[in-house]
Design a protein around this motif. Structure first.
Motif, PDB file in Angstrom:
ATOM      1  N   LEU A 290      17.905 -13.085 -45.695  1.00 45.92           N
ATOM      2  CA  LEU A 290      19.331 -12.759 -45.721  1.00 45.92           C
ATOM      3  C   LEU A 290      20.036 -13.480 -46.863  1.00 45.92           C
ATOM      4  O   LEU A 290      20.836 -12.877 -47.601  1.00 45.92           O
ATOM      5  CB  LEU A 290      19.977 -13.117 -44.382  1.00 45.92           C
ATOM      6  N   THR A 291      19.721 -14.757 -47.029  1.00 46.58           N
ATOM      7  CA  THR A 291      20.342 -15.555 -48.100  1.00 46.58           C
ATOM      8  C   THR A 291      20.023 -14.966 -49.465  1.00 46.58           C
ATOM      9  O   THR A 291      20.902 -14.845 -50.335  1.00 46.58           O
ATOM     10  CB  THR A 291      19.844 -17.010 -48.035  1.00 46.58           C
TER      11      THR A 291
ATOM     12  N   GLU B 298      21.847 -11.570 -50.025  1.00 46.51           N
ATOM     13  CA  GLU B 298      23.256 -11.797 -50.359  1.00 46.51           C
ATOM     14  C   GLU B 298      23.395 -12.255 -51.804  1.00 46.51           C
ATOM     15  O   GLU B 298      24.330 -11.862 -52.514  1.00 46.51           O
ATOM     16  CB  GLU B 298      23.867 -12.841 -49.411  1.00 46.51           C
TER      17      GLU B 298
ATOM     18  N   GLY C 139      25.003  -9.080 -52.791  1.00 45.73           N
ATOM     19  CA  GLY C 139      26.302  -9.261 -52.152  1.00 45.73           C
ATOM     20  C   GLY C 139      26.243  -8.904 -50.671  1.00 45.73           C
ATOM     21  O   GLY C 139      25.237  -8.366 -50.184  1.00 45.73           O
ATOM     22  N   LYS C 140      27.316  -9.164 -49.956  1.00 44.92           N
ATOM     23  CA  LYS C 140      27.293  -9.049 -48.491  1.00 44.92           C
ATOM     24  C   LYS C 140      27.322  -7.607 -47.968  1.00 44.92           C
ATOM     25  O   LYS C 140      26.870  -7.351 -46.867  1.00 44.92           O
ATOM     26  CB  LYS C 140      28.468  -9.834 -47.905  1.00 44.92           C
TER      27      LYS C 140
ATOM     28  N   THR D 262      21.207  -6.092 -47.704  1.00 44.45           N
ATOM     29  CA  THR D 262      21.773  -7.283 -47.057  1.00 44.45           C
ATOM     30  C   THR D 262      22.094  -6.994 -45.599  1.00 44.45           C
ATOM     31  O   THR D 262      21.794  -7.802 -44.702  1.00 44.45           O
ATOM     32  CB  THR D 262      23.049  -7.733 -47.791  1.00 44.45           C
TER      33      THR D 262
ATOM     34  N   LEU E 134      20.694  -8.700 -42.182  1.00 43.04           N
ATOM     35  CA  LEU E 134      21.596  -9.230 -41.158  1.00 43.04           C
ATOM     36  C   LEU E 134      21.283  -8.621 -39.799  1.00 43.04           C
ATOM     37  O   LEU E 134      21.269  -9.324 -38.768  1.00 43.04           O
ATOM     38  CB  LEU E 134      23.044  -8.932 -41.561  1.00 43.04           C
TER      39      LEU E 134
END
Length: 276
Positions: free
Chosen positions: A251-252, A255, A259-260, A265, A269
């Motif tokens: 996830l890190t 991102e 981006g989120k 991403t 999540l």
């Protein structure tokens, strides 16, 4: 230039044209490559005759261009012509005939016609071992493709020895750091997972992941795929703390890359949320 000095039909002129066509192919300039191969084909028919093996070798080259562009029907038409001529003029076991047969196998493989691909690869592999030897690069290519097809069909135990053979060859000839060697490791992991041999799969994939991070980079698609696959293996081994660490890492990184709000991403999540 050379064409003016020697003439467009001269052997050396055609060799230079072929080398340039191959360069264009490697650069994915397929239209330019095809135009040159077509030029060689036309001149080759003039220099030799339509049924000469050199002419049909160029047809195979154009078919490979179509194959790389997913133009399977057009590729098959050319491979058919080349294969018929090669069988007639060179024989079934000639390397050029076997290469054209191998291309047919790839057409079936790419279209997920695994049964046909398997039968072709098995036949080609027998002949290539006999004619070229077990450790010839063309034999290894067919060994890998057959192993890959067997994986796709769920025949994991049959795929395993083929993939081990390919891995040993690539480690010896290309080195541990070569992307093709890393890919061979990855396919062997698939064979282990398919047989529920999770400890062996975990050990091998952990090694592959380290190599990918060093060679391809932490954010490469193949590296990310290995993280997800390793988390699944650890889930089967009930190592839940390590699963959480891997999914959080994924996830890190997603991102950081996208981006989120990016779908990759959001997928990471979602996977982390489902784990909890």
């Amino acid at each position: 230039g050379l064409q003016q000095q020697l003439g467009p039909e001269h052997k050396d002129t055609l060799v230079v044209c072929n080398d340039l066509a191959v360069l264009y192919e490697e650069q994915k300039k397929y239209d330019e490559a095809e135009a040159l191969f077509r030029h060689i084909l036309k001149r080759g028919e003039y220099c030799y005759n339509f049924d000469h093996p050199k002419v049909f070798n160029v047809l195979t080259s154009i078919g490979i261009l179509y194959l790389k562009q997913d133009r399977y029907e057009e590729a098959s038409t050319l491979f058919h012509q080349a294969l018929d001529s090669n069988k007639k003029n060179l024989g079934l076991k000639h390397p050029q005939t076997l290469q054209t047969m191998h291309c047919f196998g790839v057409v079936y493989h790419e279209q997920k016609m695994y049964g046909f691909a398997k039968l072709l690869y098995e036949t080609i592999l027998v002949h290539r071992k006999e004619v070229l030897g077990e450790d010839h690069v063309d034999t290894i290519e067919t060994t890998f493709n057959l192993g890959f097809v067997l994986l796709e069909q769920g025949e994991y135990s049959d795929a395993e020895p083929l993939l081990i053979k390919v891995l040993e060859y690539r480690k010896d000839q290309m080195g541990e750091d070569d992307p093709d060697t890393i890919d061979a490791h990855f396919r062997l992991v698939d064979a282990y997972v398919g047989q529920k041999r999770y400890l062996e799969a975990e050990d091998l994939l952990s090694y592959v992941l380290k190599q990918q991070e060093l060679i391809l980079g932490e954010h490469h698609n193949d590296t990310m795929a290995s993280i997800y696959m390793l988390s699944g293996i650890k889930m089967n081994l009930e190592r839940f703390d390590e699963v959480e660490q891997l999914l959080t890492l994924a996830l890190t990184r997603q991102e950081s890359i996208h981006g989120k709000g990016h779908p990759d991403t959001l997928m990471s999540l979602k996977m982390l949320g489902e784990f909890f």
